[in-house]
Design a protein around this motif. Sequence first.
Motif, PDB file in Angstrom:
ATOM      1  N   SER A   1      99.756  49.816 -25.128  1.00 12.53           N
ATOM      2  CA  SER A   1     100.807  50.634 -24.524  1.00 12.53           C
ATOM      3  C   SER A   1     101.930  49.765 -23.975  1.00 12.53           C
ATOM      4  O   SER A   1     103.114  50.069 -24.174  1.00 12.53           O
ATOM      5  CB  SER A   1     100.217  51.509 -23.417  1.00 12.53           C
TER       6      SER A   1
ATOM      7  N   GLY B   1      96.142  57.174 -25.490  1.00 15.97           N
ATOM      8  CA  GLY B   1      94.840  56.551 -25.291  1.00 15.97           C
ATOM      9  C   GLY B   1      93.873  57.454 -24.562  1.00 15.97           C
ATOM     10  O   GLY B   1      92.670  57.492 -24.883  1.00 15.97           O
TER      11      GLY B   1
ATOM     12  N   ASN C   1      88.237  53.234 -19.895  1.00 14.23           N
ATOM     13  CA  ASN C   1      89.030  53.656 -21.062  1.00 14.23           C
ATOM     14  C   ASN C   1      90.305  52.822 -21.132  1.00 14.23           C
ATOM     15  O   ASN C   1      91.414  53.350 -21.192  1.00 14.23           O
ATOM     16  CB  ASN C   1      89.356  55.142 -20.942  1.00 14.23           C
TER      17      ASN C   1
ATOM     18  N   ASN D   1      92.786  60.105 -27.234  1.00 15.43           N
ATOM     19  CA  ASN D   1      91.927  59.583 -28.309  1.00 15.43           C
ATOM     20  C   ASN D   1      90.620  59.009 -27.785  1.00 15.43           C
ATOM     21  O   ASN D   1      89.620  58.976 -28.500  1.00 15.43           O
ATOM     22  CB  ASN D   1      92.671  58.505 -29.098  1.00 15.43           C
TER      23      ASN D   1
ATOM     24  N   PHE E   1      93.511  50.920 -24.645  1.00 15.24           N
ATOM     25  CA  PHE E   1      94.894  51.189 -25.040  1.00 15.24           C
ATOM     26  C   PHE E   1      95.914  50.577 -24.090  1.00 15.24           C
ATOM     27  O   PHE E   1      97.118  50.653 -24.360  1.00 15.24           O
ATOM     28  CB  PHE E   1      95.128  52.703 -25.131  1.00 15.24           C
TER      29      PHE E   1
END
Length: 524
Positions: free
Chosen positions: A172, A227, A165, A230, A168
Amino acid sequence: MNKVLLEKISEAFSSVLPITAIVLIASIILVPMPGSVILMFLCGAALLIIGMGFFTLGADMAMTPMGEGIGAQLTKMSNLILALCVSFIMGVIITIAEPDLMVLALQLEQALGIWVLIVTVGVGVGVFLAIAVLRVLAGVPLRTLLWFFYLITFGVAVYMFATGNDAFIPVSFDSGGVTTGPITVPFMLAMCVGVASLLGDKGSQEDSFGFVALCSIGPILAVLMLGLINNITHVNAGELINVPVLAAYTDRDIALAFLEKFPHMVREVSTALAAILVCFTAFQLITRRYQKHQLLRITVGFVYTFIGLVMFLTGVNVGFIPVGHFFGSELAGSNLKWMLVPIGVLIGYFIVTAEPAVHVLNKQVEDVTQGAITRKMMYTGLAVGMALALGITMIRIITGLPIMFILIPGYAFALLLAFFVPPIFTGIAFDSGGVCSGPMTSTFLLPLALGACAGVGGDMMRDAFGIVAMVAMTPLIVIQLMGLIYKQKQKQAAVLKEKHAAVLAALTPAEIGHITIYEEAAYG
């Protein structure tokens, strides 16, 4: 006032000119662009220059005195909780008005939504601005908090990377850079100096830096959490930014593009600055800190800030973002894609002077250190750092190297250096990281990276984003290495002074008198 405004516009022109020249020369030699595209770029550059001139003057007149006043007032508050709440609220509101953050949010409008990212980042800055104030009041060393919070940040990032994951992560770290731009930096630096100066302890010089450094961490953590919530693992290029077909643009299309974007920017800027104005009005009604002439100056500064931001963002959105994307995609899609690396290095070296907040920081560094660290030294160090950042970024985009392989060793080295350099250099270095990633980075370099990534067919979220993070990281190392050199020179000077003292101690008064007469004759 008109004379000062012209000086600001002249400074902006001198700052933006090298980058404009590099892009135009590269477009002639490497990526031929239609006349309409070049015209759009030049119109955008003109609006950017004028807007930057208005904005920097407005920041000097409004943001800086506001920051100093609020910082000084915080130290007088007997209620610590109230002081921290004020810091949080001001951090959120000032961040929402930051044009760099708006530019980054626009890149993710389709995938995430503008205000989702802006509010998330604003909360992150607000929390860490309160922590920064608490640090100075409690006397906690800056490097202790930097180590603590960066360990947490990278712990979360490593977890996201390990679980797949990680889309992001670049965004960030970019968020941490874009929040410290031309609105937040003058305010935070002034607020930091206000808090540190009123405490008046021996560490006040070191405490005059570090607010920007800590406030750069908050958005990183906040967007990492966003992140995780989502769980976005992939974003198509078309979901990031709607880039017009520039080659088909006519002169009429260019004029319409600017006219259509203008009212939209007026609404966005009005919303952002209105929030700041409401908070400042409440602060003034409660504290009665500012006199009538000061309020008049701040009001005029707000007007200049409004005009500057509208012109700046209009020029950026219409002239710089699409052209940067076009240039990057065309060059990356050709057989000359490796030319992105030397062009990136060249742009990085010269783009430092185009960042308004860099001038603010360098002036404060020279003032606080009483000339021990000059503006020229700072410019050189930051230019080298920016050049390295852009070179590394272009290599990463072309090769698809994960950003964590660069950020982890880079930040680890920077944090280790904090144990060996004078504390003031740590504060300056980590502030510099946020300051360098300003308007020019977010308005031209980020779209350039997005276009380059699209040209090589890379993953947009993982490979294109991260350029602001690179720009924010390299000064941490370069400035602290300057600190090591400065520390070594101080040691050498101390040793030389001891040797001179020992030689003088071994001489008789008559011999010392002869030496003095000789030196006076030599210099006479």
